[in-house]
Design an enzyme around this catalytic site. Structure first.
Site, PDB file in Angstrom:
ATOM      1  N   VAL A  19       4.026   7.362  13.143  1.00  0.00           N
ATOM      2  CA  VAL A  19       3.110   8.235  14.053  1.00  0.00           C
ATOM      3  C   VAL A  19       1.901   8.804  13.014  1.00  0.00           C
ATOM      4  O   VAL A  19       2.195   9.786  12.889  1.00  0.00           O
ATOM      5  CB  VAL A  19       3.536   8.541  15.045  1.00  0.00           C
ATOM      6  CG1 VAL A  19       2.005   8.877  15.771  1.00  0.00           C
ATOM      7  CG2 VAL A  19       4.211   7.734  15.940  1.00  0.00           C
ATOM      8  N   GLY A  63       0.357   8.690  10.793  1.00  0.00           N
ATOM      9  CA  GLY A  63       0.302   8.571   8.975  1.00  0.00           C
ATOM     10  C   GLY A  63       0.890  10.141   8.249  1.00  0.00           C
ATOM     11  O   GLY A  63       1.922  10.277   8.743  1.00  0.00           O
ATOM     12  N   LYS A 114       2.203   3.457  18.877  1.00  0.00           N
ATOM     13  CA  LYS A 114       2.086   5.275  18.398  1.00  0.00           C
ATOM     14  C   LYS A 114       2.861   6.179  19.210  1.00  0.00           C
ATOM     15  O   LYS A 114       3.851   6.706  19.247  1.00  0.00           O
ATOM     16  CB  LYS A 114       1.160   5.466  18.004  1.00  0.00           C
ATOM     17  CG  LYS A 114       1.164   4.669  16.183  1.00  0.00           C
ATOM     18  CD  LYS A 114      -0.664   5.191  15.691  1.00  0.00           C
ATOM     19  CE  LYS A 114      -0.190   4.337  14.245  1.00  0.00           C
ATOM     20  NZ  LYS A 114      -1.419   4.865  13.894  1.00  0.00           N
ATOM     21  N   THR A 145       0.684  -1.133  -0.281  1.00  0.00           N
ATOM     22  CA  THR A 145       0.144   0.015   0.039  1.00  0.00           C
ATOM     23  C   THR A 145       0.510   0.918  -0.377  1.00  0.00           C
ATOM     24  O   THR A 145       0.475   2.328  -1.024  1.00  0.00           O
ATOM     25  CB  THR A 145      -0.806  -0.030   1.426  1.00  0.00           C
ATOM     26  OG1 THR A 145      -1.705  -1.050   1.243  1.00  0.00           O
ATOM     27  CG2 THR A 145      -2.549   1.495   1.132  1.00  0.00           C
ATOM     28  N   GLY A 193     -12.118  -2.269   3.941  1.00  0.00           N
ATOM     29  CA  GLY A 193     -10.898  -2.586   4.361  1.00  0.00           C
ATOM     30  C   GLY A 193      -9.503  -1.672   4.971  1.00  0.00           C
ATOM     31  O   GLY A 193      -8.989  -1.118   5.018  1.00  0.00           O
TER      32      GLY A 193
HETATM   33  N1  LIG Z   1      -0.829   1.003   4.930  1.00  0.00           N
HETATM   34  C1  LIG Z   1      -0.790   2.257   5.629  1.00  0.00           C
HETATM   35  O1  LIG Z   1      -2.219   3.248   5.736  1.00  0.00           O
HETATM   36  C2  LIG Z   1      -0.205   2.510   6.813  1.00  0.00           C
HETATM   37  C3  LIG Z   1       0.358   3.924   7.636  1.00  0.00           C
HETATM   38  C4  LIG Z   1       1.370   3.932   8.337  1.00  0.00           C
HETATM   39  C5  LIG Z   1       2.603   3.024   8.877  1.00  0.00           C
HETATM   40  N2  LIG Z   1       2.485   1.720   7.563  1.00  0.00           N
HETATM   41  C6  LIG Z   1       3.496   1.288   7.459  1.00  0.00           C
HETATM   42  O2  LIG Z   1       4.128   1.490   7.137  1.00  0.00           O
HETATM   43  C7  LIG Z   1       4.533  -0.057   6.546  1.00  0.00           C
HETATM   44  C8  LIG Z   1       4.038  -0.691   5.107  1.00  0.00           C
HETATM   45  O3  LIG Z   1       2.698  -1.366   4.985  1.00  0.00           O
HETATM   46  P1  LIG Z   1       1.332  -1.396   4.170  1.00  0.00           P
HETATM   47  O4  LIG Z   1       0.084  -1.016   4.699  1.00  0.00           O
HETATM   48  O5  LIG Z   1       2.555  -0.652   3.028  1.00  0.00           O
HETATM   49  O6  LIG Z   1       2.125  -3.160   4.170  1.00  0.00           O
HETATM   50  P2  LIG Z   1       1.256  -4.378   2.579  1.00  0.00           P
HETATM   51  O7  LIG Z   1       0.797  -3.225   2.262  1.00  0.00           O
HETATM   52  O8  LIG Z   1       1.603  -5.084   3.446  1.00  0.00           O
HETATM   53  O9  LIG Z   1       3.318  -4.405   1.746  1.00  0.00           O
HETATM   54  C9  LIG Z   1       3.965  -4.960   3.020  1.00  0.00           C
HETATM   55  C10 LIG Z   1       5.217  -4.452   1.195  1.00  0.00           C
HETATM   56  O10 LIG Z   1       6.322  -5.527   2.024  1.00  0.00           O
HETATM   57  C11 LIG Z   1       6.969  -6.813   1.309  1.00  0.00           C
HETATM   58  N3  LIG Z   1       7.319  -7.256   2.274  1.00  0.00           N
HETATM   59  C12 LIG Z   1       6.903  -8.605   2.660  1.00  0.00           C
HETATM   60  N4  LIG Z   1       7.430  -9.203   3.518  1.00  0.00           N
HETATM   61  C13 LIG Z   1       8.681  -9.107   2.620  1.00  0.00           C
HETATM   62  C14 LIG Z   1       9.714 -10.178   2.573  1.00  0.00           C
HETATM   63  N5  LIG Z   1      10.019 -10.936   3.509  1.00  0.00           N
HETATM   64  N6  LIG Z   1      10.669  -9.858   1.728  1.00  0.00           N
HETATM   65  C15 LIG Z   1      10.426  -8.854   0.863  1.00  0.00           C
HETATM   66  N7  LIG Z   1       9.150  -8.027   0.930  1.00  0.00           N
HETATM   67  C16 LIG Z   1       8.439  -8.360   1.602  1.00  0.00           C
HETATM   68  C17 LIG Z   1       5.370  -7.300   0.759  1.00  0.00           C
HETATM   69  O11 LIG Z   1       5.859  -7.536  -0.404  1.00  0.00           O
HETATM   70  P3  LIG Z   1       4.819  -8.131  -2.106  1.00  0.00           P
HETATM   71  O12 LIG Z   1       4.174  -6.438  -2.140  1.00  0.00           O
HETATM   72  O13 LIG Z   1       5.547  -9.252  -2.402  1.00  0.00           O
HETATM   73  O14 LIG Z   1       3.603  -9.134  -1.020  1.00  0.00           O
HETATM   74  C18 LIG Z   1       4.704  -5.823   0.149  1.00  0.00           C
HETATM   75  O15 LIG Z   1       5.093  -5.388  -1.142  1.00  0.00           O
HETATM   76  C19 LIG Z   1       4.350  -1.028   7.856  1.00  0.00           C
HETATM   77  O16 LIG Z   1       5.448  -1.086   8.924  1.00  0.00           O
HETATM   78  C20 LIG Z   1       3.092   0.172   8.200  1.00  0.00           C
HETATM   79  O17 LIG Z   1       2.910  -0.460   9.702  1.00  0.00           O
HETATM   80  C21 LIG Z   1       1.584   1.772   6.871  1.00  0.00           C
END
Ligand SMILES: NC(=O)c1ccc[n+]([C@@H]2O[C@H](COP(=O)([O-])OP(=O)(O)OC[C@H]3O[C@@H](n4cnc5c(N)ncnc54)[C@H](OP(=O)(O)O)[C@@H]3O)[C@@H](O)[C@H]2O)c1
Length: 440
Positions: free
Chosen positions: A134, A136, A207, A14, A189
């Site tokens: 923290v 976003g 956070k 994401t 979602g």
């Molecule tokens: N989403 C939000 O709104 C949000 C807000 C604030 C902070 N965050 C933080 O941002 C970070 C990412 O969140 P996200 O929502 O973008 O997560 P996500 O959509 O689950 O994406 C995770 C990514 O990491 C890759 N990945 C996971 N395990 C891996 C491994 N062992 N080796 C290589 N690649 C790996 C996945 O690969 P594949 O795509 O190939 O599966 C995917 O591309 C997290 O720390 C989250 O807490 C997210």
């Protein structure tokens, strides 16, 4: 123009995919603003062939984030994999150990290893930026770490989990149950398939622990947080809160007291006319109270690909603009070796107002007895009302709702347990703490 800043991005989910898209679409204006190009040199994710809606041609691919962090020719390692351990932890450690600047959105990692990572970064002259970890898109880390240096904070608090705020907002607006709103949050979602991390308050706690360290200069103490989620908030609580002039929010609060620092995450009643009470749905809000500034409230998107990528981008451009050899901003607001040990204030000595809802058997003397047990424990009441069930017959259960003036948590616990011992309670009593914003 200076040499391009070469970045490696691990995690193309994401946040990662949104970041790549923005960097590619705005590459020219970013180059003008930073005085140098920002070039995506390498990326890593699990599935190489997944369609992510982004153009990865000409960018080196690594199956393992650790290899990207350890081997690729990059200036900045951007970790967007997530999780406190595993690939995220190993790769961030490896990057910092070789003096690479790191940008991450990973609150779980920082809550657990933040101090250790700060030490590694400082030892190796690397920056560790984490604005997105923290609230976003809200620039709270920059505010605490840089803009408000010199302020003495008394309290920092906020609505930092969009899922919980969405559920509570919908319960109130549409009179739906917790379960129904959670299902909708999952369908839209907003909530994970396993939502426990959000609704039990752990995500807010991570956070909060980071904010506490920045505000109070103490070591991160993510395991030392009083935690209560929103699962037992009922529609009756929400309605009663409204009638009394309050709204229920899941707040994370860190507060300095005479005995230490209180860190707590729990459902909280805030006055209906306060600004934080108006923060609806998935939106986040963070309030900072300090001696020089007074009160600052920031409201905005706390999650989602583009809002989070905006914060990550800010961290990257800060590095692109920084001058070689210039003084670096300490990772946790002060050098890691100058952080003070965390001194926990006990929850039983928390002082504040309380909402207490009791369901009791309708017997003569019960109402007076409840009031007496409160008085026995030195609790002064702002209001006490008794409600019969609609169409309730004589002898049917009745609800007693109390709102206390500021009192000690220990007194409330003792009063409630004395009432419990009387034997007329039906079901579990509900106790919700009241938080009053300083001014707004
Ligand atoms: N989403 C939000 O709104 C949000 C807000 C604030 C902070 N965050 C933080 O941002 C970070 C990412 O969140 P996200 O929502 O973008 O997560 P996500 O959509 O689950 O994406 C995770 C990514 O990491 C890759 N990945 C996971 N395990 C891996 C491994 N062992 N080796 C290589 N690649 C790996 C996945 O690969 P594949 O795509 O190939 O599966 C995917 O591309 C997290 O720390 C989250 O807490 C997210």
């Amino acid at each position: 123009m200076a040499d391009a800043l070469r970045i490696g991005i691990a995690g193309l989910g994401t946040v990662g995919a949104a970041l790549v898209r923005i960097l590619q679409q705005r590459s020219n204006e970013l180059a003008i603003s930073c005085g140098r190009k920002i070039e995506i040199a390498a990326v890593s994710a699990r599935e190489r062939n997944k369609d992510r809606g982004i153009d990865l041609s000409g960018i080196a691919w690594y199956d393992d984030p650790l290899d990207l962090a350890a081997n690729a020719e990059i200036d900045v390692y951007v970790e967007l994999v997530g999780g406190a351990n595993g690939a995220a932890e190993a790769s961030v450690r490896a990057a910092l150990a070789r003096g690479l600047h790191v940008v991450t959105a990973n609150k779980a990692l920082l809550a657990r290893y933040g101090v250790e990572l700060a030490r590694i970064a400082e030892k190796n002259g690397a920056l560790l930026n984490y604005e997105a970890a923290v609230a976003g898109g809200i620039p709270v880390i920059k505010a605490l770490r840089e803009s408000l240096t010199g302020n003495h904070f008394s309290r920092v608090y906020g609505i930092m989990n969009g899922t919980c705020n969405y559920i509570l907002s919908r319960m109130e607006k549409e009179g739906l149950s917790f379960g129904e709103c959670l299902k909708d949050a999952q369908r839209l979602g907003y909530a994970e398939a396993d939502p426990s991390f959000d609704i039990e308050g752990n995500d807010t706690a991570h956070k909060l622990a980071i904010m506490t360290t920045l505000a109070f200069g103490s070591e991160i103490a993510a395991d030392d947080i009083y935690l209560e989620g929103i699962t037992n908030i009922s529609i009756e609580d929400i309605r009663a809160a409204n009638e009394l002039g309050y709204r229920i929010k899941l707040l994370g609060v860190a507060q300095k007291t005479d005995t230490g620092i209180e860190q707590r995450v729990h459902p909280t009643m805030v006055p209906l006319d306060s600004v934080i009470a108006q923060v609806d749905g998935v939106t986040n809000a963070v309030a900072l109270e300090s001696d020089i500034l007074g009160e600052l409230l920031m409201v905005g998107p706390g999650a989602g690909g583009s809002a989070t990528a905006s914060a990550v981008l800010g961290d990257i451009t800060d590095i692109a603009k920084s001058r070689p050899g210039a003084q670096q901003v300490p990772v946790l607001g002060r050098p890691a070796h100058l952080l003070e040990p965390y001194r926990r204030a006990q929850m039983r000595s928390h002082e504040g107002g309380y909402f207490i809802r009791l369901t009791v058997a309708d017997k003569i003397g019960v109402f007076a007895n409840v009031a007496t047990r409160m008085a026995d424990n030195g609790i002064s009441l702002e209001s006490i009302v008794q409600r019969s069930q609609p169409d309730g017959e004589i002898g049917a259960p009745v609800t007693i709702i109390l709102v206390t003036h500021a009192t000690m948590e220990e007194s409330v616990r003792k009063a409630v347990s004395a009432i419990r011992a009387e034997g007329y309670l039906i079901g579990e009593p509900q106790t919700i703490r009241i938080e009053r914003p300083k001014t707004v």
